[in-house]
Design an enzyme around this catalytic site. Sequence first.
Site, PDB file in Angstrom:
ATOM      1  N   ARG A  39       0.824  -1.219   0.000  1.00  0.00           N
ATOM      2  CA  ARG A  39       0.000   0.000   0.000  1.00  0.00           C
ATOM      3  C   ARG A  39       0.854   1.264   0.000  1.00  0.00           C
ATOM      4  O   ARG A  39       0.436   2.290  -0.541  1.00  0.00           O
ATOM      5  CB  ARG A  39      -0.940  -0.006   1.207  1.00  0.00           C
ATOM      6  N   LYS A 209     -15.615 -15.715   5.638  1.00  0.00           N
ATOM      7  CA  LYS A 209     -17.048 -15.735   5.955  1.00  0.00           C
ATOM      8  C   LYS A 209     -17.925 -15.385   4.766  1.00  0.00           C
ATOM      9  O   LYS A 209     -17.697 -14.382   4.099  1.00  0.00           O
ATOM     10  CB  LYS A 209     -17.335 -14.717   7.066  1.00  0.00           C
ATOM     11  N   GLY A 362      -7.034  -7.636   1.059  1.00  0.00           N
ATOM     12  CA  GLY A 362      -5.719  -7.530   1.675  1.00  0.00           C
ATOM     13  C   GLY A 362      -5.035  -8.880   1.824  1.00  0.00           C
ATOM     14  O   GLY A 362      -3.845  -9.020   1.517  1.00  0.00           O
ATOM     15  N   GLY A 386     -12.321  -4.183   1.277  1.00  0.00           N
ATOM     16  CA  GLY A 386     -13.690  -3.779   1.612  1.00  0.00           C
ATOM     17  C   GLY A 386     -14.243  -2.800   0.595  1.00  0.00           C
ATOM     18  O   GLY A 386     -15.398  -2.917   0.163  1.00  0.00           O
TER      19      GLY A 386
HETATM   20  P1  ADP Z   1      -9.324 -10.825   1.821  1.00  0.00           P
HETATM   21  O1  ADP Z   1      -8.575 -10.052   2.887  1.00  0.00           O
HETATM   22  O2  ADP Z   1      -8.455 -11.198   0.671  1.00  0.00           O
HETATM   23  O3  ADP Z   1     -10.594 -10.130   1.417  1.00  0.00           O
HETATM   24  P2  ADP Z   1     -10.683 -12.448   3.790  1.00  0.00           P
HETATM   25  O4  ADP Z   1     -10.274 -11.448   4.831  1.00  0.00           O
HETATM   26  O5  ADP Z   1     -12.095 -12.528   3.407  1.00  0.00           O
HETATM   27  O6  ADP Z   1      -9.780 -12.218   2.473  1.00  0.00           O
HETATM   28  O7  ADP Z   1     -10.251 -13.914   4.251  1.00  0.00           O
HETATM   29  C1  ADP Z   1      -8.928 -14.215   4.571  1.00  0.00           C
HETATM   30  C2  ADP Z   1      -8.823 -15.272   5.630  1.00  0.00           C
HETATM   31  O8  ADP Z   1      -9.617 -16.400   5.330  1.00  0.00           O
HETATM   32  C3  ADP Z   1      -7.391 -15.767   5.765  1.00  0.00           C
HETATM   33  O9  ADP Z   1      -6.879 -15.363   7.009  1.00  0.00           O
HETATM   34  C4  ADP Z   1      -7.524 -17.290   5.646  1.00  0.00           C
HETATM   35  O10 ADP Z   1      -6.728 -17.993   6.575  1.00  0.00           O
HETATM   36  C5  ADP Z   1      -8.988 -17.500   5.929  1.00  0.00           C
HETATM   37  N1  ADP Z   1      -9.472 -18.794   5.392  1.00  0.00           N
HETATM   38  C6  ADP Z   1      -9.545 -19.186   4.117  1.00  0.00           C
HETATM   39  N2  ADP Z   1      -9.977 -20.459   4.041  1.00  0.00           N
HETATM   40  C7  ADP Z   1     -10.178 -20.882   5.305  1.00  0.00           C
HETATM   41  C8  ADP Z   1     -10.611 -22.099   5.900  1.00  0.00           C
HETATM   42  N3  ADP Z   1     -10.932 -23.154   5.149  1.00  0.00           N
HETATM   43  N4  ADP Z   1     -10.700 -22.168   7.234  1.00  0.00           N
HETATM   44  C9  ADP Z   1     -10.370 -21.099   7.995  1.00  0.00           C
HETATM   45  N5  ADP Z   1      -9.964 -19.925   7.502  1.00  0.00           N
HETATM   46  C10 ADP Z   1      -9.856 -19.816   6.179  1.00  0.00           C
HETATM   47 MG    MG Z   2      -8.971  -9.840   5.018  1.00  0.00          MG
END
Ligand code: ADP
Ligand code: MG
Length: 407
Positions: A39, A209, A362, A386
């Site tokens: 960033r 989620k 991120g 976000g």
């Molecule tokens: P981004 O920041 O790219 O938008 P998110 O914040 O939505 O992504 O999700 C990232 C997190 O999701 C990571 O910390 C990763 O460990 C977790 N994750 C992905 N798959 C699983 C899983 N099967 N069980 C638990 N956590 C998971």
């Molecule tokens: Mg994230």
Amino acid sequence: MKGIDDLDVSGRRVLLRADLNVPLDASGPGEPRITDDGRIRASLPTITKLTGRGARVIICAHLGRPKGDGYAERAAGGPSLLPVARRLGELLGRPVAFAGDAAGESAATVAAGIADGDVALLENVRFEPTETGKDDAERGAFAARLAALAALYVGDGFGAVHRKHASVYDLPGLLPHAAGDLVLAEVAVLRQLTTDPAAPFTVVLGGAKPSDKLGVIANLLGSVDRLLIGGGMSYTFLKAQGHEVGHSLLEADKIPQVSAMLEEAARLGVELVLPVDLVAATHYAPDASHDVVPVTAFPADREGVDIGPATRELFAQKLSDAKTVFWNGPLGVFEFPAFAAGTRAVAEAITQVGGLTVVGGGDSAAAVRSFGIPDDAFSHISTGGGASLEFLEGKTLPGLTALEENA
Ligand code: ADP
Ligand code: MG
């Protein structure tokens, strides 16, 4: 939206709202270590454009989530932007003056002291509780304190434009303003994704989620051809289809919504692809023992931590003929090397796509960099997880609205 070219910045104080919210590792002794400076790097073109035109650049940014009631408590708890000022100075190849407060005496002194072409960084703006306040008058009063530091405002903190915060939303109303190059670039790419994307348009969603991403899915179902879902959020989808998911991440209250979404996708002819096999671990740990299992036979005492090899191949094949790709969210717990293979496989498959490829989020960006894949292997890596998701949800982003108004 006006850009920097529309402002006469020479010799003037410009308050630049940037997004310097980098991940920190505070586990070692001494100052926290910046683990991904993406960033900061993404903010450089706007900064150097402004300094190149003789502006006096005063940067305002936030870092982490300071806690506490008042300024003093928050400032004592951190995190401070000081290590970011140092890293920014290294990348710019020139010193960056650092103000020890966000909009107090130190900020005023630093702002008054900088010369044409100089750069200063103010302390973490979220040390000021009213930066994120719900009360319009209080937030406006803080924005006025920031406005007093400069003659012009440039909004370039894309990662914060979905927030109705003083430095993002209220401040542009108080100073002549323009959008920075990063914000303009991010918006241009997201517009490409939302207006007539070249088909097949394939979206890959992962992450923790479903509740974070259901809005995006709902809004994209009308334009997307294929939707690949993996990661923690996929277990709610698999459960909605009647599969056992053991102790995997699950948002049970979202099952009805997810079921409705599966039906809607089918009705619209969207190919929604879920994992066919998974890596099932005994528990959430880097060294947990694990096996590959088909989704039809998930052990009740296990936890899903990655997509399996058959799913990696399936997802790569579903991506192979895409002309537009948007990817948000890791496909597994990529932070543990043993469970990073799914995320790596998808990242690599996307680099092979001939067309527009956009990575948002991120953790997704951090995953790509941890694999050693260069940023330019994708058309665009968004600095705002976000913000990009809310844009794709079709929401109005307060920081963009403010930049568009009365510019
Ligand atoms: P981004 O920041 O790219 O938008 P998110 O914040 O939505 O992504 O999700 C990232 C997190 O999701 C990571 O910390 C990763 O460990 C977790 N994750 C992905 N798959 C699983 C899983 N099967 N069980 C638990 N956590 C998971
Ligand atoms: Mg994230």
